[in-house]
Design a protein around this motif. Sequence first.
Motif, PDB file in Angstrom:
ATOM      1  N   GLY A 340       0.809  -1.208   0.000  1.00 41.52           N
ATOM      2  CA  GLY A 340       0.000   0.000   0.000  1.00 41.52           C
ATOM      3  C   GLY A 340       0.846   1.263   0.000  1.00 41.52           C
ATOM      4  N   SER A 341       1.873   1.305   0.841  1.00 36.71           N
ATOM      5  CA  SER A 341       2.732   2.487   0.926  1.00 36.71           C
ATOM      6  C   SER A 341       3.515   2.698  -0.366  1.00 36.71           C
ATOM      7  CB  SER A 341       3.696   2.344   2.103  1.00 36.71           C
ATOM      8  OG  SER A 341       2.996   2.188   3.317  1.00 36.71           O
ATOM      9  N   ALA A 342       4.006   1.612  -0.964  1.00 36.46           N
ATOM     10  CA  ALA A 342       4.744   1.728  -2.228  1.00 36.46           C
ATOM     11  C   ALA A 342       3.835   2.231  -3.344  1.00 36.46           C
ATOM     12  CB  ALA A 342       5.347   0.374  -2.597  1.00 36.46           C
ATOM     13  N   THR A 343       2.588   1.785  -3.346  1.00 35.80           N
ATOM     14  CA  THR A 343       1.628   2.257  -4.353  1.00 35.80           C
ATOM     15  C   THR A 343       1.424   3.765  -4.230  1.00 35.80           C
ATOM     16  OG1 THR A 343       0.480   0.127  -4.337  1.00 35.80           O
ATOM     17  CG2 THR A 343      -0.733   2.015  -5.215  1.00 35.80           C
ATOM     18  N   ILE A 344       1.318   4.252  -2.998  1.00 32.97           N
ATOM     19  CA  ILE A 344       1.172   5.698  -2.784  1.00 32.97           C
ATOM     20  C   ILE A 344       2.371   6.447  -3.349  1.00 32.97           C
ATOM     21  CG2 ILE A 344       1.027   7.509  -1.035  1.00 32.97           C
ATOM     22  CD1 ILE A 344      -0.375   5.463   0.785  1.00 32.97           C
ATOM     23  N   GLY A 345       3.581   5.986  -3.013  1.00 33.90           N
ATOM     24  CA  GLY A 345       4.792   6.658  -3.469  1.00 33.90           C
ATOM     25  C   GLY A 345       4.928   6.664  -4.981  1.00 33.90           C
ATOM     26  N   LEU A 346       4.659   5.539  -5.621  1.00 32.57           N
ATOM     27  CA  LEU A 346       4.762   5.466  -7.079  1.00 32.57           C
ATOM     28  C   LEU A 346       3.719   6.348  -7.760  1.00 32.57           C
ATOM     29  CD1 LEU A 346       5.417   1.628  -7.493  1.00 32.57           C
ATOM     30  CD2 LEU A 346       7.056   3.497  -7.821  1.00 32.57           C
ATOM     31  N   ALA A 347       2.531   6.433  -7.180  1.00 33.26           N
ATOM     32  CA  ALA A 347       1.495   7.294  -7.752  1.00 33.26           C
ATOM     33  C   ALA A 347       1.890   8.764  -7.666  1.00 33.26           C
ATOM     34  CB  ALA A 347       0.163   7.059  -7.039  1.00 33.26           C
ATOM     35  N   TYR A 348       2.507   9.158  -6.554  1.00 37.98           N
ATOM     36  CA  TYR A 348       3.003  10.540  -6.437  1.00 37.98           C
ATOM     37  C   TYR A 348       4.064  10.821  -7.503  1.00 37.98           C
ATOM     38  CZ  TYR A 348       0.752  12.291  -2.183  1.00 37.98           C
ATOM     39  OH  TYR A 348      -0.152  12.777  -1.267  1.00 37.98           O
ATOM     40  N   LEU A 349       4.986   9.873  -7.710  1.00 39.50           N
ATOM     41  CA  LEU A 349       6.002  10.058  -8.738  1.00 39.50           C
ATOM     42  C   LEU A 349       5.363  10.187 -10.115  1.00 39.50           C
ATOM     43  CD1 LEU A 349       8.786   7.543  -7.619  1.00 39.50           C
ATOM     44  CD2 LEU A 349       8.841  10.040  -7.517  1.00 39.50           C
ATOM     45  N   GLY A 350       4.339   9.387 -10.365  1.00 39.31           N
ATOM     46  CA  GLY A 350       3.626   9.487 -11.630  1.00 39.31           C
ATOM     47  C   GLY A 350       2.991  10.851 -11.824  1.00 39.31           C
ATOM     48  N   ARG A 351       2.485  11.418 -10.747  1.00 34.82           N
ATOM     49  CA  ARG A 351       1.857  12.739 -10.857  1.00 34.82           C
ATOM     50  C   ARG A 351       2.902  13.828 -11.127  1.00 34.82           C
ATOM     51  NH1 ARG A 351      -2.851  13.546  -6.397  1.00 34.82           N
ATOM     52  NH2 ARG A 351      -3.034  15.469  -7.606  1.00 34.82           N
ATOM     53  N   VAL A 352       4.107  13.648 -10.620  1.00 37.59           N
ATOM     54  CA  VAL A 352       5.168  14.613 -10.913  1.00 37.59           C
ATOM     55  C   VAL A 352       5.555  14.564 -12.383  1.00 37.59           C
ATOM     56  CG1 VAL A 352       7.570  15.222 -10.459  1.00 37.59           C
ATOM     57  CG2 VAL A 352       6.090  14.570  -8.569  1.00 37.59           C
ATOM     58  N   LEU A 353       5.663  13.361 -12.925  1.00 33.53           N
ATOM     59  CA  LEU A 353       6.180  13.183 -14.281  1.00 33.53           C
ATOM     60  C   LEU A 353       5.115  13.335 -15.358  1.00 33.53           C
ATOM     61  CD1 LEU A 353       8.474  10.092 -13.549  1.00 33.53           C
ATOM     62  CD2 LEU A 353       9.139  12.501 -13.682  1.00 33.53           C
ATOM     63  N   ALA A 354       3.853  13.058 -15.043  1.00 23.71           N
ATOM     64  CA  ALA A 354       2.797  13.096 -16.050  1.00 23.71           C
ATOM     65  C   ALA A 354       2.413  14.538 -16.375  1.00 23.71           C
ATOM     66  CB  ALA A 354       1.570  12.339 -15.555  1.00 23.71           C
ATOM     67  N   VAL A 363      -6.764  10.290 -11.990  1.00 21.91           N
ATOM     68  CA  VAL A 363      -6.184   8.945 -11.923  1.00 21.91           C
ATOM     69  C   VAL A 363      -5.140   8.872 -10.802  1.00 21.91           C
ATOM     70  CG1 VAL A 363      -4.730   7.262 -13.125  1.00 21.91           C
ATOM     71  CG2 VAL A 363      -6.641   8.351 -14.319  1.00 21.91           C
ATOM     72  N   GLY A 364      -4.280   9.895 -10.722  1.00 21.32           N
ATOM     73  CA  GLY A 364      -3.274   9.912  -9.666  1.00 21.32           C
ATOM     74  C   GLY A 364      -3.897   9.930  -8.284  1.00 21.32           C
ATOM     75  N   ASN A 365      -4.926  10.756  -8.107  1.00 18.23           N
ATOM     76  CA  ASN A 365      -5.631  10.819  -6.832  1.00 18.23           C
ATOM     77  C   ASN A 365      -6.254   9.473  -6.485  1.00 18.23           C
ATOM     78  OD1 ASN A 365      -7.246  12.200  -4.587  1.00 18.23           O
ATOM     79  ND2 ASN A 365      -8.894  11.477  -5.916  1.00 18.23           N
ATOM     80  N   THR A 366      -6.817   8.814  -7.474  1.00 19.81           N
ATOM     81  CA  THR A 366      -7.484   7.529  -7.246  1.00 19.81           C
ATOM     82  C   THR A 366      -6.485   6.443  -6.865  1.00 19.81           C
ATOM     83  OG1 THR A 366      -9.222   8.126  -8.822  1.00 19.81           O
ATOM     84  CG2 THR A 366      -8.994   5.794  -8.274  1.00 19.81           C
ATOM     85  N   VAL A 367      -5.345   6.391  -7.549  1.00 17.49           N
ATOM     86  CA  VAL A 367      -4.340   5.361  -7.239  1.00 17.49           C
ATOM     87  C   VAL A 367      -3.772   5.576  -5.833  1.00 17.49           C
ATOM     88  CG1 VAL A 367      -2.109   4.385  -7.898  1.00 17.49           C
ATOM     89  CG2 VAL A 367      -3.768   5.012  -9.659  1.00 17.49           C
ATOM     90  N   ILE A 368      -3.538   6.835  -5.461  1.00 17.54           N
ATOM     91  CA  ILE A 368      -3.067   7.110  -4.099  1.00 17.54           C
ATOM     92  C   ILE A 368      -4.116   6.678  -3.084  1.00 17.54           C
ATOM     93  CG2 ILE A 368      -2.479   8.958  -2.475  1.00 17.54           C
ATOM     94  CD1 ILE A 368      -1.188  10.433  -4.836  1.00 17.54           C
ATOM     95  N   SER A 369      -5.383   6.898  -3.380  1.00 19.80           N
ATOM     96  CA  SER A 369      -6.456   6.473  -2.476  1.00 19.80           C
ATOM     97  C   SER A 369      -6.474   4.957  -2.320  1.00 19.80           C
ATOM     98  CB  SER A 369      -7.816   6.965  -3.004  1.00 19.80           C
ATOM     99  OG  SER A 369      -7.862   8.380  -3.051  1.00 19.80           O
ATOM    100  N   VAL A 370      -6.245   4.238  -3.420  1.00 21.10           N
ATOM    101  CA  VAL A 370      -6.190   2.775  -3.350  1.00 21.10           C
ATOM    102  C   VAL A 370      -5.028   2.330  -2.457  1.00 21.10           C
ATOM    103  CG1 VAL A 370      -5.709   0.685  -4.687  1.00 21.10           C
ATOM    104  CG2 VAL A 370      -7.338   2.382  -5.551  1.00 21.10           C
ATOM    105  N   GLY A 371      -3.861   2.916  -2.665  1.00 22.58           N
ATOM    106  CA  GLY A 371      -2.716   2.572  -1.825  1.00 22.58           C
ATOM    107  C   GLY A 371      -2.971   2.872  -0.358  1.00 22.58           C
ATOM    108  N   THR A 372      -3.660   3.985  -0.098  1.00 22.61           N
ATOM    109  CA  THR A 372      -3.997   4.338   1.276  1.00 22.61           C
ATOM    110  C   THR A 372      -4.924   3.303   1.899  1.00 22.61           C
ATOM    111  OG1 THR A 372      -3.777   6.697   0.756  1.00 22.61           O
ATOM    112  CG2 THR A 372      -5.011   6.118   2.742  1.00 22.61           C
ATOM    113  N   ALA A 373      -5.924   2.856   1.136  1.00 17.99           N
ATOM    114  CA  ALA A 373      -6.860   1.849   1.645  1.00 17.99           C
ATOM    115  C   ALA A 373      -6.134   0.563   2.008  1.00 17.99           C
ATOM    116  CB  ALA A 373      -7.949   1.571   0.615  1.00 17.99           C
TER     117      ALA A 373
END
Length: 487
Positions: A340-354, A363-373
């Motif tokens: 879950g924590s790794a998913t959050i971190g990777l989603a943040y990186l995706g939001r920086v680069l996208a 999409v970035g917000n949703t993936v971070i929410s999934v990782g948080t859950a």
Amino acid sequence: MPPSPRMPAWVTAGVLTLCGLIVSLQQTLVIPLLPDMPEILGVSADDASWLVTATLLTGAVATPIVARMADMYGKRRMLLISLLVMTAGSLVAALGGSFGPLIVGRAMQGFGASLIPVGISIMRDQLPREKLAGAISLMSATFGIGAALGLPLSGLIHEAFGWTALFWSTAVVGAVLIVVIRLMLTESVPGSSGRFDVAGALILSIALVALLLILSKGAAWGWTSVAVAVLAGVAVVAFAVWVPLQLRTPEPMVNLRTAVKRPMLLTNVASFFVGFSMLMNSLITTQELQVPTETGYGMALPVVTAGLLMVPGGLMMLVFSPISGRMLNRLGGKPTLLIGSATIGLAYLGRVLAPDSVVTTVVGNTVISVGTAVAFAAMPTLVMATAHRSETASANGVNSLIRSLGTSSSSAVVAMLFASMAVVVDGTAYPSAAGMDVALWLGAATAAIAVLVGALIPVRGGEESGEEREHGTARKDGYHRLPSKSS
């Protein structure tokens, strides 16, 4: 003890989860109202912000106290008391009609924050082992689901029926839950003996109020102001008195000897950083969707539209709850927390680069929410694996408090960051594009810290309590085997 014969396991889980959801919703209840409240109530914008601060303060104080009392005097009893206070607070806010009663009502609503840790401990006592993981995952996810769904839902209700309708709705739901729990849910495990640590509770309350006032009001008062300095001194002195008091008290408010055990300590530290990154996601996303396009990244969407675009994140947290439960059963608490924590971190990186767009932001917000859950689902598992059964609610209460401190710290840090890296458009200051990038990198960094801390949680012995090692009832996933009827 098995569930009450009048309430099947799925109903028990559903009712307790609804308790958690209504708590999470009411914590964000008034945020869409804040811009209108100064005019409605005839107060300043700074005064209106106390509608959020009052709930935060009482929730932080009530959670460890109510959770400890649940372990001592009965979990169902304290669940009902918290619901009664929360529901009464909704009625006070709805009927008061002025600023004073509204603040009192919001403070009373803060007592509902204890429902999540107490509800999780009831699930542990009453649900069959095969259903426990999914139920705890869903209950844990309500912490984020309510935050994601509360903003657009509150805004729509406010526009359609007026601001008092928000409080009437939580009062009605609270009253229904009180009746259902009173009639159908039985007390699961007798409370422990001993005296309640009144002195420990009072000193902890003073320390938490001082600390949270700094985090919530520091930006408005000034971080170098006398008020912040005095509160910092109060918090330091209170904690300095409280810690040795807890260590020499036979029945302490918080069992620090358990809290400093490596599995518990690292789980709580990881929880802080996951909570930090979770709220940062909401703060960043709402800014990106609403600020003017002249900022270089903003999309200039109306408030209601931006709120509705936050809904997919909350819905995906709900969808992923049973998946998180299966992950807990198959992998255990530690791997689930890491994923879950790794998913959050990777989603943040995706939001920086996208590239900046509505689609990539949502999409970035949703993936971070999934990782948080997923990460939130693992935390009660790891906590209950270390805590003795007689301290289940208390240990989960402390973990919930740590998560709340993480979200409060995130709000304070983001406010400082956006204020220091701002751009002016048509006379109004907004976070700059560079400031937004820094915030996204900070979100990735906090998630990475959660991964590193989680990786240090011991595997062997880290997911079984001393009680279970003694009786040989521990399982690989960290859940406690309930005794059979014959035993």
